[in-house]
Enzyme design. Structure first.
Site, PDB file in Angstrom:
ATOM      1  NE  ARG A  50      -2.486   1.133   3.573  1.00 34.04           N
ATOM      2  CZ  ARG A  50      -3.213   0.983   4.676  1.00 34.04           C
ATOM      3  NH1 ARG A  50      -4.503   0.697   4.605  1.00 34.04           N
ATOM      4  NH2 ARG A  50      -2.659   1.117   5.865  1.00 34.04           N
ATOM      5  CE  LYS A 150      -2.066   4.707   6.917  1.00 26.56           C
ATOM      6  NZ  LYS A 150      -3.042   5.488   7.649  1.00 26.56           N
ATOM      7  CD  GLU A 183     -11.561   6.733   5.455  1.00 29.61           C
ATOM      8  OE1 GLU A 183     -11.067   5.636   5.746  1.00 29.61           O
ATOM      9  OE2 GLU A 183     -10.978   7.577   4.745  1.00 29.61           O
TER      10      GLU A 183
HETATM   11  N1  PXG Z   1      -9.082   5.096   7.313  1.00 27.82           N
HETATM   12  C1  PXG Z   1      -8.140   6.023   7.520  1.00 27.82           C
HETATM   13  C2  PXG Z   1      -8.383   7.403   7.077  1.00 27.82           C
HETATM   14  C3  PXG Z   1      -6.939   5.665   8.138  1.00 27.82           C
HETATM   15  O1  PXG Z   1      -5.997   6.592   8.321  1.00 27.82           O
HETATM   16  C4  PXG Z   1      -7.774   3.401   8.341  1.00 27.82           C
HETATM   17  C5  PXG Z   1      -8.926   3.808   7.702  1.00 27.82           C
HETATM   18  C6  PXG Z   1      -7.616   1.962   8.698  1.00 27.82           C
HETATM   19  O2  PXG Z   1      -6.640   1.353   7.885  1.00 27.82           O
HETATM   20  P1  PXG Z   1      -5.768   0.135   8.401  1.00 27.82           P
HETATM   21  O3  PXG Z   1      -4.960  -0.243   7.229  1.00 27.82           O
HETATM   22  O4  PXG Z   1      -4.944   0.611   9.556  1.00 27.82           O
HETATM   23  O5  PXG Z   1      -6.729  -0.924   8.786  1.00 27.82           O
HETATM   24  C7  PXG Z   1      -6.760   4.340   8.582  1.00 27.82           C
HETATM   25  C8  PXG Z   1      -5.516   3.913   9.291  1.00 27.82           C
HETATM   26  C9  PXG Z   1      -2.819   5.756  14.233  1.00 27.82           C
HETATM   27  C10 PXG Z   1      -3.190   6.055  12.880  1.00 27.82           C
HETATM   28  O6  PXG Z   1      -1.639   5.876  14.555  1.00 27.82           O
HETATM   29  C11 PXG Z   1      -3.817   5.157  12.069  1.00 27.82           C
HETATM   30  C12 PXG Z   1      -4.193   5.523  10.808  1.00 27.82           C
HETATM   31  C13 PXG Z   1      -3.895   6.785  10.411  1.00 27.82           C
HETATM   32  C14 PXG Z   1      -3.271   7.659  11.202  1.00 27.82           C
HETATM   33  C15 PXG Z   1      -2.882   7.314  12.445  1.00 27.82           C
HETATM   34  O7  PXG Z   1      -3.716   5.432  15.013  1.00 27.82           O
HETATM   35  N2  PXG Z   1      -4.855   4.764   9.971  1.00 27.82           N
END
Ligand code: PXG
Length: 289
Positions: A50, A150, A183
């Site tokens: 990703r 991301k 989301e």
């Molecule tokens: N949506 C967004 C906008 C995200 O940033 C997810 C969904 C979930 O994705 P994953 O791949 O983790 O299942 C994210 C994930 C943190 C942190 O440190 C986590 C995320 C972004 C920024 C900080 O808690 N993201």
């Protein structure tokens, strides 16, 4: 703590990058939030893929290959002697001048890897469920800055978080520009209705979450019907169960949305069962070190 910057390890106090780095000046870069459980980096390959897709989309050249990035993450975990960790992998455009032009950047991206002890949400959220609200800030338009990238520019999500916190809530639903549920600020969203799972399709403006993909995988293995389909606020309000998924949060139940109680007001049966199965998955599905 040892921080990896461009192939070298630095103590926390000495881990510094240029103030001219375009990651700082413009949020010009990409990142991943990854976790390891008992010396297994959960879905590391998927996270690296990703990251490389995000960088391809913003035309950011990552100087390391997929295999080298995997090795760097593992090396950082070993260096820090962490069995369970939260890993932040960041790639920025590198140091440039005080202008947007990426050609002014040295051409060398900065790669930073930080591995730290995990900060978990308080247990009570997993037991009692979260109360969340819909906020005014809509998710970035896919045709402007696609949420599937991301990127280091998280202001869109931070604004939504500020709105939730100001209203006295810990998490927020962000809608897309058409008013459908996209989301949450750092998590994907699922609802359960009559035994079926529903989650918004990514093309409408949400990140293809790796935890989301894991839930879809578990659902398929257990013959649970999943619909990747537009979701309205109304459908969330009348759902039997609701939960959020993300690397940090894992699977977290939601029991109230915009003042409407979800189902019985307690974490639902399917949510609890998916939480258990996800835990089992994290124990084995990744890169060992
Ligand atoms: N949506 C967004 C906008 C995200 O940033 C997810 C969904 C979930 O994705 P994953 O791949 O983790 O299942 C994210 C994930 C943190 C942190 O440190 C986590 C995320 C972004 C920024 C900080 O808690 N993201």
């Amino acid at each position: 703590m040892k921080i990896y910057i461009n192939g070298k390890f630095y103590a926390k106090e000495d881990a510094k990058i240029s103030v001219f780095d375009h990651g700082l000046l413009y949020g010009d870069g990409v990142f991943e939030g990854i976790r390891s459980y008992n010396r297994v980096v959960f879905k590391l390959k998927e996270h690296i893929e990703r990251l490389l897709e995000s960088s391809k989309s913003i035309m950011l050249k990552v100087p390391l290959s997929k295999e080298e990035l995997i090795k760097a993450v593992v090396q950082t975990l070993k260096e820090n002697k962490l069995d369970d960790a939260y890993i932040r992998l960041v790639v920025t455009r590198g140091a440039g001048d005080l202008g947007l032009d990426p050609r002014k950047c040295s051409g060398n991206s900065t790669i930073i890897i930080i591995a730290d002890k995990i900060v978990l949400y308080p247990d009570k959220f997993y037991k009692d469920g979260l109360k969340i609200i819909t906020v005014p800030t809509v998710r970035n338009l896919p045709e402007a800055l696609n949420p599937q990238i991301k990127s280091l520019n998280y202001l869109n999500n931070i604004l939504a978080k500020i709105e939730a916190v100001n209203a006295g809530f810990d998490e927020a639903i962000m809608l897309d520009s058409l008013g459908y549920v996209a989301e949450c600020t750092g998590d994907n969203i699922f609802i359960v209705k009559n035994g079926h799972l529903y989650t918004p399709p990514q093309c409408m403006g949400s990140l293809r979450g790796i935890t989301r993909d894991s839930v879809l995988e578990i659902a398929r293995q257990n013959k649970i019907l999943v619909h990747e389909h537009v979701v309205t606020r109304h459908e969330v309000y009348i759902s039997d169960e609701c939960f959020l998924t993300g690397t940090a949060a894992e699977i977290i139940p939601v029991v109230q949305v915009d003042g409407r109680m979800i189902g019985s007001g307690k974490p639902g049966k399917m949510t609890l069962s998916l939480m258990k199965k996800f835990k089992e998955m994290t124990a084995k599905d990744g890169v060992k070190y």
